[in-house]
Design a protein around this motif. Sequence first.
Motif, PDB file in Angstrom:
ATOM      1  N   VAL A  30       0.829  -1.203   0.000  1.00  0.00           N
ATOM      2  CA  VAL A  30       0.000   0.000   0.000  1.00  0.00           C
ATOM      3  C   VAL A  30       0.862   1.252   0.000  1.00  0.00           C
ATOM      4  O   VAL A  30       0.622   2.187  -0.757  1.00  0.00           O
ATOM      5  CB  VAL A  30      -0.967   0.001   1.207  1.00  0.00           C
ATOM      6  CG1 VAL A  30      -1.733   1.302   1.296  1.00  0.00           C
ATOM      7  CG2 VAL A  30      -1.910  -1.187   1.135  1.00  0.00           C
ATOM      8  N   SER A  31       1.891   1.283   0.848  1.00  0.00           N
ATOM      9  CA  SER A  31       2.776   2.447   0.897  1.00  0.00           C
ATOM     10  C   SER A  31       4.125   2.058   1.478  1.00  0.00           C
ATOM     11  O   SER A  31       4.230   1.112   2.249  1.00  0.00           O
ATOM     12  CB  SER A  31       2.159   3.579   1.716  1.00  0.00           C
ATOM     13  OG  SER A  31       2.138   3.246   3.089  1.00  0.00           O
ATOM     14  N   VAL A  32       5.145   2.809   1.068  1.00  0.00           N
ATOM     15  CA  VAL A  32       6.495   2.660   1.591  1.00  0.00           C
ATOM     16  C   VAL A  32       7.013   4.069   1.840  1.00  0.00           C
ATOM     17  O   VAL A  32       6.835   4.951   0.995  1.00  0.00           O
ATOM     18  CB  VAL A  32       7.419   1.930   0.589  1.00  0.00           C
ATOM     19  CG1 VAL A  32       8.842   1.835   1.116  1.00  0.00           C
ATOM     20  CG2 VAL A  32       6.873   0.548   0.264  1.00  0.00           C
ATOM     21  N   THR A  33       7.638   4.282   2.999  1.00  0.00           N
ATOM     22  CA  THR A  33       8.183   5.611   3.264  1.00  0.00           C
ATOM     23  C   THR A  33       9.278   5.897   2.245  1.00  0.00           C
ATOM     24  O   THR A  33       9.998   4.990   1.833  1.00  0.00           O
ATOM     25  CB  THR A  33       8.756   5.728   4.694  1.00  0.00           C
ATOM     26  OG1 THR A  33       9.710   4.693   4.896  1.00  0.00           O
ATOM     27  CG2 THR A  33       7.674   5.656   5.741  1.00  0.00           C
ATOM     28  N   PRO A  34       9.403   7.158   1.815  1.00  0.00           N
ATOM     29  CA  PRO A  34      10.438   7.495   0.841  1.00  0.00           C
ATOM     30  C   PRO A  34      11.832   7.291   1.425  1.00  0.00           C
ATOM     31  O   PRO A  34      12.010   7.361   2.641  1.00  0.00           O
ATOM     32  CB  PRO A  34      10.191   8.966   0.514  1.00  0.00           C
ATOM     33  CG  PRO A  34       9.265   9.471   1.561  1.00  0.00           C
ATOM     34  CD  PRO A  34       8.599   8.301   2.210  1.00  0.00           C
ATOM     35  N   SER A  35      12.785   7.021   0.560  1.00  0.00           N
ATOM     36  CA  SER A  35      14.173   6.853   1.000  1.00  0.00           C
ATOM     37  C   SER A  35      14.621   8.121   1.702  1.00  0.00           C
ATOM     38  O   SER A  35      14.308   9.231   1.279  1.00  0.00           O
ATOM     39  CB  SER A  35      15.073   6.578  -0.188  1.00  0.00           C
ATOM     40  OG  SER A  35      14.720   5.361  -0.787  1.00  0.00           O
ATOM     41  N   SER A  36      15.375   7.952   2.753  1.00  0.00           N
ATOM     42  CA  SER A  36      15.802   9.080   3.560  1.00  0.00           C
ATOM     43  C   SER A  36      17.007   9.784   2.955  1.00  0.00           C
ATOM     44  O   SER A  36      17.880   9.158   2.370  1.00  0.00           O
ATOM     45  CB  SER A  36      16.159   8.592   4.963  1.00  0.00           C
ATOM     46  OG  SER A  36      16.684   9.648   5.728  1.00  0.00           O
ATOM     47  N   SER A  37      17.036  11.097   3.129  1.00  0.00           N
ATOM     48  CA  SER A  37      18.204  11.862   2.705  1.00  0.00           C
ATOM     49  C   SER A  37      19.197  12.000   3.861  1.00  0.00           C
ATOM     50  O   SER A  37      20.186  12.692   3.742  1.00  0.00           O
ATOM     51  CB  SER A  37      17.775  13.235   2.199  1.00  0.00           C
ATOM     52  OG  SER A  37      17.126  13.947   3.227  1.00  0.00           O
ATOM     53  N   ALA A  38      18.920  11.315   4.972  1.00  0.00           N
ATOM     54  CA  ALA A  38      19.823  11.333   6.128  1.00  0.00           C
ATOM     55  C   ALA A  38      21.048  10.469   5.833  1.00  0.00           C
ATOM     56  O   ALA A  38      21.041   9.642   4.931  1.00  0.00           O
ATOM     57  CB  ALA A  38      19.102  10.795   7.360  1.00  0.00           C
ATOM     58  N   CYS A  39      22.081  10.670   6.591  1.00  0.00           N
ATOM     59  CA  CYS A  39      23.282   9.851   6.475  1.00  0.00           C
ATOM     60  C   CYS A  39      23.243   8.797   7.574  1.00  0.00           C
ATOM     61  O   CYS A  39      23.068   9.126   8.741  1.00  0.00           O
ATOM     62  CB  CYS A  39      24.527  10.723   6.599  1.00  0.00           C
ATOM     63  SG  CYS A  39      26.056   9.767   6.470  1.00  0.00           S
ATOM     64  N   GLY A  40      23.371   7.560   7.209  1.00  0.00           N
ATOM     65  CA  GLY A  40      23.370   6.482   8.190  1.00  0.00           C
ATOM     66  C   GLY A  40      22.134   5.620   8.085  1.00  0.00           C
ATOM     67  O   GLY A  40      21.303   5.779   7.185  1.00  0.00           O
ATOM     68  N   VAL A  41      21.999   4.703   8.997  1.00  0.00           N
ATOM     69  CA  VAL A  41      20.877   3.775   9.024  1.00  0.00           C
ATOM     70  C   VAL A  41      19.684   4.462   9.696  1.00  0.00           C
ATOM     71  O   VAL A  41      19.818   5.004  10.785  1.00  0.00           O
ATOM     72  CB  VAL A  41      21.261   2.481   9.759  1.00  0.00           C
ATOM     73  CG1 VAL A  41      20.087   1.520   9.829  1.00  0.00           C
ATOM     74  CG2 VAL A  41      22.447   1.812   9.072  1.00  0.00           C
ATOM     75  N   VAL A  42      18.542   4.436   9.023  1.00  0.00           N
ATOM     76  CA  VAL A  42      17.347   5.123   9.512  1.00  0.00           C
ATOM     77  C   VAL A  42      16.132   4.196   9.402  1.00  0.00           C
ATOM     78  O   VAL A  42      16.127   3.250   8.615  1.00  0.00           O
ATOM     79  CB  VAL A  42      17.084   6.421   8.701  1.00  0.00           C
ATOM     80  CG1 VAL A  42      18.191   7.432   8.914  1.00  0.00           C
ATOM     81  CG2 VAL A  42      16.918   6.123   7.235  1.00  0.00           C
ATOM     82  N   PRO A  43      15.078   4.459  10.186  1.00  0.00           N
ATOM     83  CA  PRO A  43      13.880   3.621  10.094  1.00  0.00           C
ATOM     84  C   PRO A  43      13.067   3.939   8.844  1.00  0.00           C
ATOM     85  O   PRO A  43      13.037   5.070   8.365  1.00  0.00           O
ATOM     86  CB  PRO A  43      13.099   3.969  11.358  1.00  0.00           C
ATOM     87  CG  PRO A  43      13.570   5.321  11.758  1.00  0.00           C
ATOM     88  CD  PRO A  43      14.985   5.446  11.268  1.00  0.00           C
TER      89      PRO A  43
END
Length: 71
Positions: A30-43
Amino acid sequence: MAQYAETQGKAVPDVKHYKYGMNLDIAKVVSVTPSSSACGVVPARMTYEDSQGELHTIEYRVQGFGCPHGG
């Protein structure tokens, strides 16, 4: 996601944390959070319908793509 659940007449699912080896019954994403622009491992979260039509949300960890590249 809550709006999707409401329009489908389904309950908003609780978030479950993914553990390696979990058996996931995914019939429709149904949905997936967009890829993060943060550096490192994120939820990140994915909401899906199982083969019975019930909604589930799973939280897992992804590598953010915002790390500077050395050169």
